[in-house]
Motif scaffolding. Structure first.
Motif, PDB file in Angstrom:
ATOM      1  N   ASP A 141     -19.313  21.042  46.484  1.00 16.05           N
ATOM      2  CA  ASP A 141     -20.701  21.400  46.816  1.00 16.05           C
ATOM      3  C   ASP A 141     -21.668  20.252  46.535  1.00 16.05           C
ATOM      4  O   ASP A 141     -22.586  20.004  47.311  1.00 16.05           O
ATOM      5  N   ARG A 142     -21.462  19.556  45.408  1.00 14.88           N
ATOM      6  CA  ARG A 142     -22.337  18.436  45.057  1.00 14.88           C
ATOM      7  C   ARG A 142     -22.328  17.379  46.169  1.00 14.88           C
ATOM      8  O   ARG A 142     -23.372  16.839  46.532  1.00 14.88           O
ATOM      9  N   LYS A 165     -23.952  18.866  49.582  1.00 13.41           N
ATOM     10  CA  LYS A 165     -25.409  19.017  49.531  1.00 13.41           C
ATOM     11  C   LYS A 165     -26.151  17.712  49.818  1.00 13.41           C
ATOM     12  O   LYS A 165     -27.321  17.733  50.175  1.00 13.41           O
TER      13      LYS A 165
END
Length: 150
Positions: A85-86, A89
């Protein structure tokens, strides 16, 4: 030779659980890759980038292709999904950006998995798989398994 059961509190090995370390890299490769153009298209600077033919170290042979790499690293207590996710994003969601990049470069999501012991793993959510697929990226897995003392 007879087998004898011995009671002990000593842990001989651990089985299962999460991978100890997960590194996730968005990688773009091509012979014509210009790192500044990719950075401009994605709106972010890479962790590493080079052009085809550049020497990565003074005595290394020239690079066989250009590369643009953005890496998110995690270790032990951080779940793989958080690291994925990091990285996701940071990336643009505009399909036109990815269409343009796909037309000129090979796009990969690379997973470096490091672990001691065996039978360890991690999950990638359906939402993450869908997003990676929308980028037009293949998924590559490099698995490194170490003995307990390494």
């Amino acid at each position: 030779m007879p087998f004898r059961l011995v009671k002990t509190d000593q842990v001989l090995t651990q089985v299962g659980g999460d991978v100890d370390e997960v590194n996730v890299t968005l990688a773009l490769y091509s012979d014509e890759l210009e790192p500044k153009e990719v950075s401009r298209a994605l709106g972010i600077e890479p962790t590493h980038a080079h052009r085809c033919g550049e020497h990565l170290k003074p005595r290394s042979p020239p690079a066989r292709s250009g590369a643009w790499l953005l890496t998110a690293r995690g270790r032990y207590v951080e779940p793989a999904q958080t690291i994925i996710d990091r990285l996701l994003k940071q990336l643009p969601t505009d399909p036109a950006v990815w269409r343009n990049l796909r037309a000129r470069h090979d796009i990969q999501f690379r997973f470096g998995l490091h672990m001691t012991g065996w039978n360890k793993g991690f999950s990638i959510s359906v939402e993450q798989i869908t997003r990676i697929a929308a980028l037009g990226a293949s998924m590559e897995f490099d698995i490194y398994a170490y003995g307990e003392g390494e």
